[in-house]
Design a protein around this motif. Structure first.
Motif, PDB file in Angstrom:
ATOM      1  N   ALA A  71      76.920  90.724  59.767  1.00 50.01           N
ATOM      2  CA  ALA A  71      75.498  91.053  59.646  1.00 50.01           C
ATOM      3  C   ALA A  71      74.676  90.307  60.692  1.00 50.01           C
ATOM      4  N   ALA A  72      74.982  89.048  60.928  1.00 50.90           N
ATOM      5  CA  ALA A  72      74.262  88.267  61.931  1.00 50.90           C
ATOM      6  C   ALA A  72      74.518  88.824  63.331  1.00 50.90           C
ATOM      7  N   PHE A  73      75.745  89.231  63.610  1.00 53.61           N
ATOM      8  CA  PHE A  73      76.066  89.811  64.914  1.00 53.61           C
ATOM      9  C   PHE A  73      75.327  91.135  65.114  1.00 53.61           C
ATOM     10  N   ALA A  74      75.304  91.990  64.074  1.00 56.15           N
ATOM     11  CA  ALA A  74      74.605  93.274  64.169  1.00 56.15           C
ATOM     12  C   ALA A  74      73.106  93.052  64.385  1.00 56.15           C
ATOM     13  N   PHE A  75      72.533  92.083  63.701  1.00 52.97           N
ATOM     14  CA  PHE A  75      71.116  91.768  63.878  1.00 52.97           C
ATOM     15  C   PHE A  75      70.847  91.294  65.302  1.00 52.97           C
ATOM     16  N   THR A  76      71.730  90.472  65.850  1.00 49.12           N
ATOM     17  CA  THR A  76      71.570  89.967  67.217  1.00 49.12           C
ATOM     18  C   THR A  76      71.661  91.102  68.232  1.00 49.12           C
ATOM     19  N   VAL A  77      72.616  92.026  68.020  1.00 50.50           N
ATOM     20  CA  VAL A  77      72.754  93.165  68.936  1.00 50.50           C
ATOM     21  C   VAL A  77      71.518  94.056  68.855  1.00 50.50           C
ATOM     22  N   ALA A  78      71.025  94.327  67.639  1.00 51.96           N
ATOM     23  CA  ALA A  78      69.832  95.159  67.483  1.00 51.96           C
ATOM     24  C   ALA A  78      68.621  94.506  68.139  1.00 51.96           C
ATOM     25  N   LEU A  79      68.469  93.209  67.948  1.00 55.61           N
ATOM     26  CA  LEU A  79      67.341  92.495  68.540  1.00 55.61           C
ATOM     27  C   LEU A  79      67.416  92.526  70.069  1.00 55.61           C
ATOM     28  N   THR A  80      68.612  92.392  70.627  1.00 53.71           N
ATOM     29  CA  THR A  80      68.792  92.453  72.074  1.00 53.71           C
ATOM     30  C   THR A  80      68.466  93.849  72.601  1.00 53.71           C
ATOM     31  N   ALA A  81      68.931  94.890  71.890  1.00 54.92           N
ATOM     32  CA  ALA A  81      68.661  96.265  72.318  1.00 54.92           C
ATOM     33  C   ALA A  81      67.160  96.565  72.272  1.00 54.92           C
ATOM     34  N   ILE A  82      66.482  96.114  71.228  1.00 59.98           N
ATOM     35  CA  ILE A  82      65.036  96.328  71.133  1.00 59.98           C
ATOM     36  C   ILE A  82      64.318  95.589  72.263  1.00 59.98           C
ATOM     37  N   GLY A  83      64.758  94.387  72.587  1.00 65.83           N
ATOM     38  CA  GLY A  83      64.150  93.624  73.675  1.00 65.83           C
ATOM     39  C   GLY A  83      64.320  94.311  75.017  1.00 65.83           C
ATOM     40  N   ILE A  84      65.506  94.862  75.269  1.00 64.46           N
ATOM     41  CA  ILE A  84      65.741  95.568  76.534  1.00 64.46           C
ATOM     42  C   ILE A  84      64.890  96.829  76.601  1.00 64.46           C
ATOM     43  N   TRP A  85      64.837  97.600  75.491  1.00 58.73           N
ATOM     44  CA  TRP A  85      64.003  98.812  75.454  1.00 58.73           C
ATOM     45  C   TRP A  85      62.534  98.474  75.696  1.00 58.73           C
ATOM     46  N   LEU A  86      62.063  97.413  75.063  1.00 57.07           N
ATOM     47  CA  LEU A  86      60.668  97.010  75.219  1.00 57.07           C
ATOM     48  C   LEU A  86      60.368  96.602  76.664  1.00 57.07           C
ATOM     49  N   ALA A  87      61.268  95.864  77.279  1.00 59.08           N
ATOM     50  CA  ALA A  87      61.064  95.442  78.669  1.00 59.08           C
ATOM     51  C   ALA A  87      61.032  96.647  79.602  1.00 59.08           C
ATOM     52  N   MET A  88      61.920  97.618  79.371  1.00 59.79           N
ATOM     53  CA  MET A  88      61.933  98.811  80.230  1.00 59.79           C
ATOM     54  C   MET A  88      60.677  99.650  80.011  1.00 59.79           C
ATOM     55  N   SER A  89      60.195  99.741  78.769  1.00 57.05           N
ATOM     56  CA  SER A  89      58.973 100.500  78.488  1.00 57.05           C
ATOM     57  C   SER A  89      57.764  99.855  79.148  1.00 57.05           C
ATOM     58  N   ILE A  90      57.686  98.547  79.088  1.00 59.39           N
ATOM     59  CA  ILE A  90      56.573  97.840  79.712  1.00 59.39           C
ATOM     60  C   ILE A  90      56.619  98.006  81.224  1.00 59.39           C
ATOM     61  N   ALA A  91      57.812  97.957  81.811  1.00 59.24           N
ATOM     62  CA  ALA A  91      57.944  98.140  83.259  1.00 59.24           C
ATOM     63  C   ALA A  91      57.542  99.550  83.666  1.00 59.24           C
ATOM     64  N   ASP A  92      57.916 100.568  82.866  1.00 56.78           N
ATOM     65  CA  ASP A  92      57.540 101.944  83.172  1.00 56.78           C
ATOM     66  C   ASP A  92      56.028 102.140  83.047  1.00 56.78           C
ATOM     67  N   LEU A  93      55.431 101.558  82.023  1.00 52.87           N
ATOM     68  CA  LEU A  93      53.981 101.642  81.850  1.00 52.87           C
ATOM     69  C   LEU A  93      53.254 100.959  83.002  1.00 52.87           C
ATOM     70  N   ARG A  94      53.756  99.831  83.441  1.00 48.13           N
ATOM     71  CA  ARG A  94      53.142  99.122  84.565  1.00 48.13           C
ATOM     72  C   ARG A  94      53.232  99.956  85.847  1.00 48.13           C
ATOM     73  N   ARG A  95      54.390 100.581  86.037  1.00 45.63           N
ATOM     74  CA  ARG A  95      54.573 101.430  87.214  1.00 45.63           C
ATOM     75  C   ARG A  95      53.579 102.596  87.197  1.00 45.63           C
ATOM     76  N   THR A  96      53.395 103.212  86.020  1.00 48.60           N
ATOM     77  CA  THR A  96      52.449 104.325  85.899  1.00 48.60           C
ATOM     78  C   THR A  96      51.016 103.845  86.125  1.00 48.60           C
ATOM     79  N   GLN A  97      50.654 102.712  85.568  1.00 45.82           N
ATOM     80  CA  GLN A  97      49.301 102.180  85.757  1.00 45.82           C
ATOM     81  C   GLN A  97      49.041 101.832  87.222  1.00 45.82           C
ATOM     82  N   ASP A  98      50.008 101.257  87.902  1.00 46.74           N
ATOM     83  CA  ASP A  98      49.848 100.944  89.318  1.00 46.74           C
ATOM     84  C   ASP A  98      49.618 102.222  90.131  1.00 46.74           C
ATOM     85  N   CYS A  99      50.346 103.280  89.776  1.00 47.25           N
ATOM     86  CA  CYS A  99      50.201 104.552  90.484  1.00 47.25           C
ATOM     87  C   CYS A  99      48.800 105.121  90.263  1.00 47.25           C
TER      88      CYS A  99
END
Length: 113
Positions: A71-99
């Motif tokens: 359960a702890a490993f699954a929680f860690t993997v989910a938290l890592t995946a959410i963090g990566i998704w969030l970072a990519m979404s923020i980078a895409d939003l920043r790219r769109t705003q810059d444009c």
């Protein structure tokens, strides 16, 4: 204008002579006082951690521990995946705003069907 220098008393400054170590002195000898070698214990304790162990009230539940680890490993993997998704979404939003802020009109990505 005269420079002002603090008045130092003679007691404030002291020069200590450096004495290098020599291997000619016997081990355990420090200055004028001889240090007595430590006597070995007649009943030496074992060199493991058994003296710090406490008796357990209940036996170790291996199955519960493994489920908790999974359960702890699954929680860690989910938290890592959410963090990566969030970072990519923020980078895409920043790219769109810059444009948009540059005044361009073709900033939105169009997906191919």
């Amino acid at each position: 204008m005269k420079t002002q220098r603090p008045i130092a008393a003679e007691e404030e400054h002291r020069v200590i002579q450096f004495r290098p170590r020599n291997s000619t002195q016997p081990p355990g000898w420090r200055g004028n006082i001889a240090v007595q070698p430590r006597q070995p214990d007649p009943d030496p304790e074992p060199l493991d951690l058994s003296r710090y162990e406490r008796p357990r009230e209940e036996p170790d539940d291996f199955r519960h521990r493994m489920l908790a680890n999974i359960a702890a490993f699954a929680f860690t993997v989910a938290l890592t995946a959410i963090g990566i998704w969030l970072a990519m979404s923020i980078a895409d939003l920043r790219r769109t705003q810059d444009c948009v802020l540059m005044g361009r009109r073709d900033c939105v990505r169009i997906s191919n069907p």
